[in-house]
Design an enzyme around this catalytic site. Structure first.
Site, mmCIF file in Angstrom:
data_model
loop_
_atom_site.group_PDB
_atom_site.id
_atom_site.type_symbol
_atom_site.label_atom_id
_atom_site.label_comp_id
_atom_site.label_asym_id
_atom_site.label_seq_id
_atom_site.Cartn_x
_atom_site.Cartn_y
_atom_site.Cartn_z
ATOM 1 N N GLY A 51 1.013 6.445 -3.834
ATOM 2 C CA GLY A 51 1.816 5.400 -4.468
ATOM 3 C C GLY A 51 3.272 5.796 -4.290
ATOM 4 O O GLY A 51 3.648 6.947 -4.569
ATOM 5 N N ARG A 90 4.109 11.849 4.880
ATOM 6 C CA ARG A 90 3.749 10.421 4.984
ATOM 7 C C ARG A 90 5.002 9.664 5.420
ATOM 8 O O ARG A 90 6.071 9.843 4.827
ATOM 9 C CB ARG A 90 3.209 9.892 3.649
ATOM 10 C CG ARG A 90 1.869 10.554 3.267
ATOM 11 C CD ARG A 90 1.098 9.770 2.260
ATOM 12 N NE ARG A 90 0.587 8.515 2.797
ATOM 13 C CZ ARG A 90 0.072 7.548 2.025
ATOM 14 N NH1 ARG A 90 0.020 7.712 0.717
ATOM 15 N NH2 ARG A 90 -0.376 6.432 2.557
ATOM 16 N N ASP A 230 6.339 -0.265 -0.381
ATOM 17 C CA ASP A 230 6.561 1.104 0.094
ATOM 18 C C ASP A 230 7.928 1.265 0.738
ATOM 19 O O ASP A 230 8.515 2.351 0.705
ATOM 20 C CB ASP A 230 5.440 1.524 1.039
ATOM 21 C CG ASP A 230 4.162 1.748 0.240
ATOM 22 O OD1 ASP A 230 3.452 0.774 -0.022
ATOM 23 O OD2 ASP A 230 3.936 2.893 -0.193
ATOM 24 N N LYS A 241 0.892 -1.980 1.287
ATOM 25 C CA LYS A 241 -0.468 -1.678 1.745
ATOM 26 C C LYS A 241 -1.033 -2.765 2.664
ATOM 27 O O LYS A 241 -0.841 -3.958 2.419
ATOM 28 C CB LYS A 241 -1.360 -1.503 0.506
ATOM 29 C CG LYS A 241 -2.805 -1.160 0.756
ATOM 30 C CD LYS A 241 -3.009 0.054 1.652
ATOM 31 C CE LYS A 241 -2.340 1.317 1.122
ATOM 32 N NZ LYS A 241 -2.348 2.412 2.120
HETATM 33 O O1 MRU Z 1 -1.289 4.549 0.771
HETATM 34 P P1 MRU Z 1 -0.927 4.449 -0.669
HETATM 35 O O2 MRU Z 1 -2.097 4.407 -1.570
HETATM 36 O O3 MRU Z 1 0.107 5.478 -1.087
HETATM 37 O O4 MRU Z 1 -0.218 3.039 -0.706
HETATM 38 C C1 MRU Z 1 0.223 2.532 -1.903
HETATM 39 C C2 MRU Z 1 0.639 1.159 -1.857
HETATM 40 O O5 MRU Z 1 0.699 0.497 -0.865
HETATM 41 C C3 MRU Z 1 1.152 0.668 -3.103
HETATM 42 O O6 MRU Z 1 0.834 -0.660 -3.227
HETATM 43 C C4 MRU Z 1 2.604 1.000 -3.038
HETATM 44 O O7 MRU Z 1 2.872 2.358 -3.044
HETATM 45 C C5 MRU Z 1 3.510 0.252 -3.788
HETATM 46 S S1 MRU Z 1 3.640 0.606 -5.498
HETATM 47 C C6 MRU Z 1 4.318 2.085 -5.758
#
Ligand code: MRU
Length: 344
Positions: A51, A90, A230, A241
């Protein structure tokens, strides 16, 4: 309603980094403790912490840990290399870079300055979530059905969440809500984490298959969409996502407002359009295999696809600004046209 959404998903205690082990939820609630920056990098990479906001805080804490571990006779070189290593964990979430950069600037002075900066970054993220909740609540009417994608609740930020923050607030102010939770394959952050958070907060919801949202929209069941982000370019294009883009296109078709909730640390002023946002490609096994708990309570991974097939696994997509109604931030709800002005 309890106030668990105010609790932190990642924090410092006894000079160690504590975080909720998100890979084990909803089956097990465990805390992962990291004593050094390499272990925090491992936690980010393997999505023990995930997140955008939570990754940002993890990156900030990792940068402080690196400063703390750096040998005196090779300090600058060590922290510079560590910065690169943390940022490589990441690539898409802007908050990781926001967190690391803000701490690195102070780490060049001393580890203790780095510590203050890391704590400040984490506190600011939690505070931003709280304000996003208040502003977002102002546009949620009583009896609203909201669709959300992936996980942007309290686990995804240091506290309060981004997309779920307005929902927590609206529920707290006794508005009647129903949340449609996209399961969010392949890692099921919606089905595992968002649903867990909504249960914890006592908010009515249902998990829906990833491919069901457009159908519910066409049936008039969804009044509004709120997702996190993100990375947001200065023209408003937003990486979130994988699967967010198709939800936004469908929402536009059915005249449903589509909001992005994110702190200012998610906006990238160096990034003019979504084309410049790096998109993470993850291991194909996340698509081919699924993890879950069997009826004996044992967590297992099983093959759910044809064994001889390959899979593709882009972790994010980019939603063009034209599909986004507004951005719920800690300074209020803004439009894509206002972003460039704010970050000038
Ligand atoms: O790959 P992740 O689980 O880290 O991706 C998270 C998301 O896409 C969330 O929707 C995103 O971080 C936005 S909210 C903080």
């Amino acid at each position: 309603m309890n106030n668990n959404f105010e609790k932190r998903s990642i924090w410092l205690e006894n000079r160690k980094v504590y975080m909720i082990e998100q890979n084990l939820l909803p089956h097990k609630y465990e805390i992962f403790i990291s004593e050094n920056y390499k272990k925090t990098c491992f936690a980010i990479k393997t999505m023990i912490v995930r997140g955008a906001g939570a990754i940002g805080a993890a990156g900030a804490f990792a940068m402080w840990q690196a400063a703390n571990e750096a040998p005196k006779n090779n300090y600058n070189n060590f922290i510079e290399k560590a910065k690169e290593e943390i940022e490589a964990t990441r690539p898409t979430a802007r908050d990781l870079f926001s967190g690391v950069e803000s701490v690195y600037e102070k780490a060049v002075i001393s580890p203790e300055e780095a510590l203050k900066a890391a704590q400040k970054f984490a506190d600011k993220n939690a505070e931003a979530g709280k304000k996003i909740g208040k502003y977002g609540n102002s546009i949620i009417e009583d009896y609203t059905n909201i669709l959300t994608h992936c996980n942007a609740g309290r686990l995804a930020l240091v506290a309060h969440g981004s997309a779920l923050a307005p929902i927590y607030e609206a529920h707290k102010s006794s508005k009647k809500l129903f949340v449609y939770v996209d399961e969010t394959r392949p890692r099921n952050q919606g089905a595992r984490l968002t649903a867990w958070e909504l249960n914890e907060a006592g908010i009515r919801h249902a998990i829906i298959p990833d491919n069901a949202a457009a159908w519910y929209m066409s049936q008039g069941k969804i009044n509004m969409v709120i997702t996190g982000a993100d990375r947001i370019a200065t023209n408003g294009d937003t990486a979130n996502k994988i699967g967010t883009l198709e939800k936004a296109i469908a929402a536009k078709e059915y005249g449903i407002p589509f909001y992005i909730a994110a702190p200012l640390s998610t906006f990238d002023k160096e990034c003019k359009t979504g084309k410049e946002i790096p998109i993470e490609e993850r291991d194909q096994n996340e698509v081919l295999y699924q993890k879950g708990q069997d009826k004996d309570g044992i967590i297992r991974e099983v093959l759910v696809a044809s064994p001889d097939s390959e899979a593709l696994n882009p972790a994010f997509d980019v939603t063009p600004a034209k599909f986004i109604t507004g951005y719920i931030t800690e300074i209020g709800i803004i439009t894509s046209e206002q972003i460039a002005e704010i970050f000038k």
